[in-house]
Write a protein that holds these residues in place. Structure first.
Motif, PDB file in Angstrom:
ATOM      1  N   HIS A  15      41.957  44.021  40.512  1.00  0.00           N
ATOM      2  CA  HIS A  15      41.224  42.781  40.782  1.00  0.00           C
ATOM      3  C   HIS A  15      40.659  42.807  42.210  1.00  0.00           C
ATOM      4  N   GLU A  45      35.079  35.670  41.366  1.00  0.00           N
ATOM      5  CA  GLU A  45      36.438  35.703  40.806  1.00  0.00           C
ATOM      6  C   GLU A  45      36.412  35.998  39.307  1.00  0.00           C
ATOM      7  N   HIS A  57      36.648  43.107  43.870  1.00  0.00           N
ATOM      8  CA  HIS A  57      36.004  42.228  44.850  1.00  0.00           C
ATOM      9  C   HIS A  57      35.191  43.027  45.872  1.00  0.00           C
ATOM     10  N   ARG A  62      39.640  36.019  48.711  1.00  0.00           N
ATOM     11  CA  ARG A  62      39.538  36.433  47.312  1.00  0.00           C
ATOM     12  C   ARG A  62      40.896  36.633  46.678  1.00  0.00           C
TER      13      ARG A  62
END
Ligand code: ZN
Length: 437
Positions: free
Chosen positions: A229, A253, A233, A427
């Motif tokens: 994840h 996101e 970003h 983030r």
């Protein structure tokens, strides 16, 4: 102590005194800078010094840039040919692994003399953090204590995650990334700063190309998913980079969360559940910048973003995501980027999104007017009471109240902006299950 910058010392394994020495830079007036030095201690200070030879200039300034952002101009007094500036960081937060660009500037009339630009690496050199590091593919992984195995595993996974994100967004990882592996919660929270939310288990500053992982955040499976994840970003940052604005947070996101497993099945279930709850769903206009702080709001924000990304990919294919990213790179607004990528308006997409859950798009909530203050304010000496007129008079204290609300409004605006910057940069997302384990 801070380490030497990567510009001047690509590989330096221990925390040595960061001393950058530059050759004197002669100017047309004969004056010049020499002995450029810089040092940093995480959470304490940064110090910069230099010498000046020649006639004293009208003024001297230190130019500072943090991680490619936030340019500062600091006036510094010349004393006996020496220049020194200390920046206190006990109260001010700068993320670890920030590269601080600095140079000195002397101005005499119209003549400007610049030192060479150097950089100082503001690294996490807190006592007890005996950092080791290794290059694994496109990632430099950093760890301390007995965490080499998991750190190297993160490095391996980062390469795959970056490749997958590059395929989705049609843009490769622009430069290597750094991954810092923290063992304890205290160490991790100290790194990500005082504004971090309790549920943060990992964090990323895309402009620093740096990911911070906390090993206590969850299971190995959770950590590996989270690593993907966070790396996504950074690729998203590269794929959408433009000088005008950040893409909508729900999209950023949403892409990162969708990339964890390549679908939005879990998130769609949550959106479906919340659509039937009394509070309902949120408007995407509310998810453009900062996400909600509360657990329900935060989880629903991620879920809506992920489900919208899934809708775009389902309806228009991954090429649409690449086209959206490409539009951002050319400076498109959120609405224009989505239109460029999908061929339909964002309004149409939102309509499809909410219709799929059997609800209509939430309308903006109008603010209620401020009520009259019930705080009594004593008469002020020297204040002349206004003459009666046909116009309604403000209640006692109302004008003062208006001034205070104006001040409070400005303060609140500043605070929101700060928090927004921090959170948008970070983030982070809640650990799976919404806990803070
Ligand atoms: Zn995220």
């Amino acid at each position: 102590m801070g380490r030497l910058s990567r510009v001047t010392a690509p590989v330096l394994l221990s925390g040595l005194l960061a001393v950058l020495v530059a050759a004197p830079a002669p100017s047309r007036a004969g004056g010049g800078f020499g002995d450029l030095q810089a040092d940093a201690t995480f959470g304490v200070e940064m110090t910069f010094s230099a010498s000046w030879t020649g006639a004293p200039p009208d003024r001297v300034e230190l130019l500072l840039g943090f991680g490619g952002e936030e340019r500062l101009v600091v006036p510094v007094e010349l004393v006996s040919g020496q220049l020194a500036y200390r920046r206190d960081l006990a109260d001010g937060y700068v993320p670890p692994n920030t590269s601080v660009a600095y140079r000195w500037r002397a101005v005499s009339g119209a003549q400007v003399t610049l030192s060479p630009e150097r950089s100082l690496l503001y690294d996490d050199d807190r006592p007890g953090l005996d950092w080791r590091q290794a290059q694994v593919g496109s990632a430099m992984v950093h760890w301390y204590d007995a965490n080499e195995t998991i750190a190297r595993r993160f490095g391996d996974l980062a390469g795959g995650a970056a490749d997958a994100a590059a395929d989705l967004l049609g843009h490769p990882l622009a430069d290597p990334i750094d991954i810092f592996v923290y063992d304890t919660r205290e160490d991790f929270q100290g790194a990500v700063g005082p504004g971090a939310r309790e549920w943060i288990g990992a964090a990323t500053y895309p402009h620093l190309r740096t990911v911070y992982m906390w090993l206590g955040a969850g299971s190995t499976a959770y950590l590996e998913t989270t690593l993907g994840h966070e790396v996504t970003h950074v690729v998203f940052h590269d794929a959408t980079a433009n000088p005008f604005h950040e893409p909508a947070t729900w999209l950023n996101e949403g892409v990162a969360t969708w990339s964890e497993v390549g679908n939005a099945d879990t998130e769609r279930d949550l959106v479906s559940l919340e659509a039937r709850s009394p509070d309902g769903l949120m408007a995407f206009a509310a998810l453009t910048d900062q996400f909600p702080i509360d657990a329900r709001g935060a989880n629903l924000a991620y879920a809506q973003g992920t489900t919208m990304v899934d809708l775009i990919i389902h309806d228009f294919g991954t090429d649409a995501m690449a086209a959206i990213a490409e539009a951002y790179r050319s400076g498109a607004t959120d609405e224009d980027a989505i239109l460029a990528g999908t061929g339909v308006s964002f309004e149409t997409l939102r309509g499809e999104f909410f219709a799929a859950f059997g609800v209509s798009e939430p309308e903006p909530v109008e603010p209620l007017p401020l009520g009259r203050s019930d705080v009594p304010i004593p008469p002020q000496a020297g204040v002349v009471e206004p003459a009666p007129s046909a116009e309604p008079q403000p209640a006692p204290g109302e004008s003062q109240d208006a001034a205070w609300w104006l001040i409070i409004g400005f303060v609140a605006l500043g605070a929101v902006f700060f928090v927004t910057v921090v959170v948008r940069s970070r983030r982070a997302r809640p650990p799976a299950g919404g806990g803070d384990s």
